[in-house]
Design a protein around this motif. Structure first.
Motif, PDB file in Angstrom:
ATOM      1  N   TYR A 130       0.847  -1.192   0.000  1.00 62.55           N
ATOM      2  CA  TYR A 130       0.000   0.000   0.000  1.00 62.55           C
ATOM      3  C   TYR A 130       0.882   1.241   0.000  1.00 62.55           C
ATOM      4  N   ASN A 131       0.608   2.187  -0.926  1.00 58.68           N
ATOM      5  CA  ASN A 131       1.476   3.354  -1.101  1.00 58.68           C
ATOM      6  C   ASN A 131       1.048   4.586  -0.305  1.00 58.68           C
ATOM      7  N   GLY A 132       0.003   4.448   0.508  1.00 56.44           N
ATOM      8  CA  GLY A 132      -0.424   5.558   1.352  1.00 56.44           C
ATOM      9  C   GLY A 132      -1.397   6.523   0.687  1.00 56.44           C
ATOM     10  N   LYS A 133      -1.663   6.350  -0.610  1.00 55.45           N
ATOM     11  CA  LYS A 133      -2.582   7.246  -1.309  1.00 55.45           C
ATOM     12  C   LYS A 133      -4.028   6.772  -1.158  1.00 55.45           C
ATOM     13  N   LYS A 134      -4.954   7.731  -1.210  1.00 52.39           N
ATOM     14  CA  LYS A 134      -6.379   7.415  -1.071  1.00 52.39           C
ATOM     15  C   LYS A 134      -6.984   7.163  -2.449  1.00 52.39           C
ATOM     16  N   ASN A 135      -6.516   6.094  -3.056  1.00 54.21           N
ATOM     17  CA  ASN A 135      -6.971   5.740  -4.398  1.00 54.21           C
ATOM     18  C   ASN A 135      -8.089   4.704  -4.335  1.00 54.21           C
ATOM     19  N   ILE A 136      -9.103   4.920  -5.150  1.00 54.96           N
ATOM     20  CA  ILE A 136     -10.281   4.057  -5.209  1.00 54.96           C
ATOM     21  C   ILE A 136     -10.366   3.481  -6.618  1.00 54.96           C
ATOM     22  N   LEU A 137     -10.773   2.226  -6.729  1.00 50.29           N
ATOM     23  CA  LEU A 137     -10.793   1.541  -8.027  1.00 50.29           C
ATOM     24  C   LEU A 137     -12.203   1.085  -8.390  1.00 50.29           C
ATOM     25  N   PHE A 138     -12.559   1.310  -9.651  1.00 55.29           N
ATOM     26  CA  PHE A 138     -13.774   0.713 -10.223  1.00 55.29           C
ATOM     27  C   PHE A 138     -13.355  -0.100 -11.436  1.00 55.29           C
ATOM     28  N   ILE A 139     -13.804  -1.361 -11.510  1.00 55.92           N
ATOM     29  CA  ILE A 139     -13.500  -2.221 -12.651  1.00 55.92           C
ATOM     30  C   ILE A 139     -14.801  -2.744 -13.259  1.00 55.92           C
ATOM     31  N   GLY A 140     -14.933  -2.598 -14.566  1.00 55.99           N
ATOM     32  CA  GLY A 140     -16.118  -3.110 -15.261  1.00 55.99           C
ATOM     33  C   GLY A 140     -16.157  -2.598 -16.680  1.00 55.99           C
TER      34      GLY A 140
ATOM     35  N   GLU B  15     -18.333  15.004  -3.519  1.00 57.13           N
ATOM     36  CA  GLU B  15     -18.412  15.465  -2.132  1.00 57.13           C
ATOM     37  C   GLU B  15     -17.182  15.083  -1.301  1.00 57.13           C
ATOM     38  N   LEU B  16     -16.291  14.280  -1.883  1.00 54.95           N
ATOM     39  CA  LEU B  16     -15.091  13.886  -1.138  1.00 54.95           C
ATOM     40  C   LEU B  16     -14.023  14.978  -1.233  1.00 54.95           C
ATOM     41  N   THR B  17     -13.121  14.972  -0.272  1.00 54.15           N
ATOM     42  CA  THR B  17     -12.031  15.942  -0.303  1.00 54.15           C
ATOM     43  C   THR B  17     -11.072  15.628  -1.449  1.00 54.15           C
ATOM     44  N   ASP B  18     -10.226  16.575  -1.799  1.00 54.53           N
ATOM     45  CA  ASP B  18      -9.389  16.468  -2.994  1.00 54.53           C
ATOM     46  C   ASP B  18      -8.289  15.411  -2.906  1.00 54.53           C
ATOM     47  N   ASP B  19      -8.073  14.839  -1.740  1.00 56.59           N
ATOM     48  CA  ASP B  19      -7.021  13.824  -1.635  1.00 56.59           C
ATOM     49  C   ASP B  19      -7.498  12.419  -2.038  1.00 56.59           C
ATOM     50  N   PHE B  20      -8.766  12.300  -2.427  1.00 61.88           N
ATOM     51  CA  PHE B  20      -9.285  11.028  -2.917  1.00 61.88           C
ATOM     52  C   PHE B  20      -9.308  11.040  -4.447  1.00 61.88           C
TER      53      PHE B  20
ATOM     54  N   TYR C 227      -5.930  -4.771  -9.671  1.00 61.94           N
ATOM     55  CA  TYR C 227      -6.375  -5.443  -8.450  1.00 61.94           C
ATOM     56  C   TYR C 227      -5.238  -5.539  -7.434  1.00 61.94           C
ATOM     57  N   TYR C 228      -4.043  -5.802  -7.907  1.00 61.98           N
ATOM     58  CA  TYR C 228      -2.900  -5.969  -7.017  1.00 61.98           C
ATOM     59  C   TYR C 228      -2.396  -4.632  -6.443  1.00 61.98           C
ATOM     60  N   SER C 229      -2.821  -3.518  -7.034  1.00 58.68           N
ATOM     61  CA  SER C 229      -2.193  -2.228  -6.719  1.00 58.68           C
ATOM     62  C   SER C 229      -3.090  -1.244  -5.977  1.00 58.68           C
ATOM     63  N   PHE C 230      -4.387  -1.551  -5.812  1.00 60.11           N
ATOM     64  CA  PHE C 230      -5.301  -0.605  -5.183  1.00 60.11           C
ATOM     65  C   PHE C 230      -5.856  -1.165  -3.881  1.00 60.11           C
ATOM     66  N   PRO C 231      -6.090  -0.305  -2.894  1.00 64.04           N
ATOM     67  CA  PRO C 231      -6.572  -0.780  -1.599  1.00 64.04           C
ATOM     68  C   PRO C 231      -8.089  -0.974  -1.520  1.00 64.04           C
ATOM     69  N   LEU C 232      -8.865  -0.206  -2.305  1.00 61.05           N
ATOM     70  CA  LEU C 232     -10.318  -0.210  -2.132  1.00 61.05           C
ATOM     71  C   LEU C 232     -11.021  -0.253  -3.484  1.00 61.05           C
TER      72      LEU C 232
END
Length: 388
Positions: free
Chosen positions: A203-213, A233-238, A272-277
């Motif tokens: 985990y690289n500490g970034k607030k990264n979110i993944l959508f796959i489809g 509505e999320l803060t800019d760090d996401f 899949y291997y690189s994102f936390p959420l």
């Protein structure tokens, strides 16, 4: 015992979608039940597929006007010529059981019942009547012929099948309500395990979110809603990353509120291997989502709607149902405040291995086909066949 599987899915596609993956699972289960030499396959498709022993390919009907005209008679993506070719093939190989992968070949089922008197089994990918009705409601009235043909065809298939299998309790209940038939068994979706733990990235500490489809209406409508109501509505760090076939076509309209559209890629596993959420904001649909099983295989933390988790039994604090924008926002913030953020969770993968790994689920279907009788012997036979 010879078994012929009839399907409209090209199981040889090198980038299979959810429907194809389910067809592949069914095909492997049949091989486990009958053996390779006694398993036959007939695919209704216009793809270029090399015909081989035990495989027959017949063309789809593509003329929309002809399809619309035939729809009140229960034809769906095929016509009388295709029907005749399939019946000729059935007479040639003379199978004991005809396994319908999906319920859109009802006209064939009717002819088999009247003329050939063969035992028929049916695996419902979903309730096709409801799927077509949703398309008509959400997209266009032009899908009325599709709705009619789906409803008629599905009813014929269910009526003529000695055994009917479906994916989840919702489809089971709908089948009882619409067609007054209880399924023989509920067999959930499965996914072939190709996880490689050494490829999981720290985990690289970034607030990264993944959508796959891939780009089709439920995915597009869901992620568009998510961007407008959650990401805005999320803060800019996401930051949200969208990965999937053809989504690059929507890059201009979707890249806002810290959204990055990757689009189609050769290897989804890298993400899949690189994102936390992972988020799965699927607002409507049917059947079960294969992508959910895939995400479980990779041990992902998932925030998904009830529809995304439909048919799954999940007991994990890393798989959370979110059906409102506020629930998504709250759980995203809560997740990134955890002390155990990772790109992989053993607890989630354990659910996959227990309940949705291909060899386990396919063996269950094979035994249901055989009424629990292992024609070819031991558990090792099933597992070895399914690995091939």
């Amino acid at each position: 015992m010879k078994i012929l599987m009839l399907t409209q899915q090209n199981i040889f596609d090198h980038k299979p979608n959810g429907g194809i993956q389910l067809a592949i699972a069914n095909y492997k289960a049949i091989i486990s039940a009958a053996g390779k030499d006694n398993t036959f396959l007939c695919i209704v498709s216009n793809d270029k597929i090399t015909v081989s022993p035990n495989l027959n390919v017949v063309p789809r009907l593509t003329n929309r006007l002809v399809l619309a005209a035939l729809s009140p008679f229960g034809y769906k993506l095929h016509g009388p010529i295709t029907e005749k070719k399939i019946l000729t093939y059935i007479k040639k190989i003379n199978p004991d059981i005809i396994f319908f992968d999906g319920s859109l070949l009802g006209r064939i089922s009717k002819k088999i019942s009247k003329v050939l008197n063969k035992e028929q089994y049916l695996f419902l990918h979903n309730i096709e009547r409801d799927y077509a009705l949703n398309k008509m409601k959400k997209e266009s009235f032009v899908f009325l012929p599709s709705f009619l043909s789906s409803w008629i065809s599905e009813g014929i298939c269910i009526k003529n099948a000695k055994k009917v299998f479906c994916l989840n309790k919702r489809d089971s209940l709908r089948m009882e309500q619409v067609y007054h038939r209880t399924p023989t068994a509920i067999i959930p979706i499965s996914f072939t395990d190709n996880f490689e733990k050494l490829r999981v990235q720290p985990y690289n500490g970034k607030k990264n979110i993944l959508f796959i489809g891939s780009l089709f209406p439920p995915n597009y409508d869901g992620i568009k809603w998510f961007i407008e109501n959650v990401m805005s509505e999320l803060t800019d760090d996401f930051q949200l990353f969208i990965v999937g076939k053809n989504f690059e076509k929507k890059r201009d309209s979707l890249e806002k509120h810290n959204v990055k559209v990757i689009g189609g890629v050769d290897d989804l596993s890298t993400y899949y291997y690189s994102f936390p959420l992972l988020v799965m904001p699927i607002l409507y649909g049917d059947g079960m989502k294969v992508k959910t099983a895939e995400a479980l295989m990779y041990g992902k933390a998932i925030l998904g709607t009830k529809e995304a988790f439909e048919g799954y039994e999940l007991e994990s604090s890393y798989c959370i149902t979110c059906d409102t924008a506020q629930q998504f926002r709250d759980n995203i913030y809560n997740y990134f405040e955890r002390n155990d953020i990772s790109n992989f969770y053993n607890e989630v993968r354990a659910i996959f291995l227990r309940k949705y790994e291909a060899s386990i689920v396919q063996r269950t279907l094979a035994e249901a086909i055989l009424d629990g009788t292992h024609i070819f012997g031991s558990e090792e036979y099933f597992l070895n066949e399914l690995k091939q």
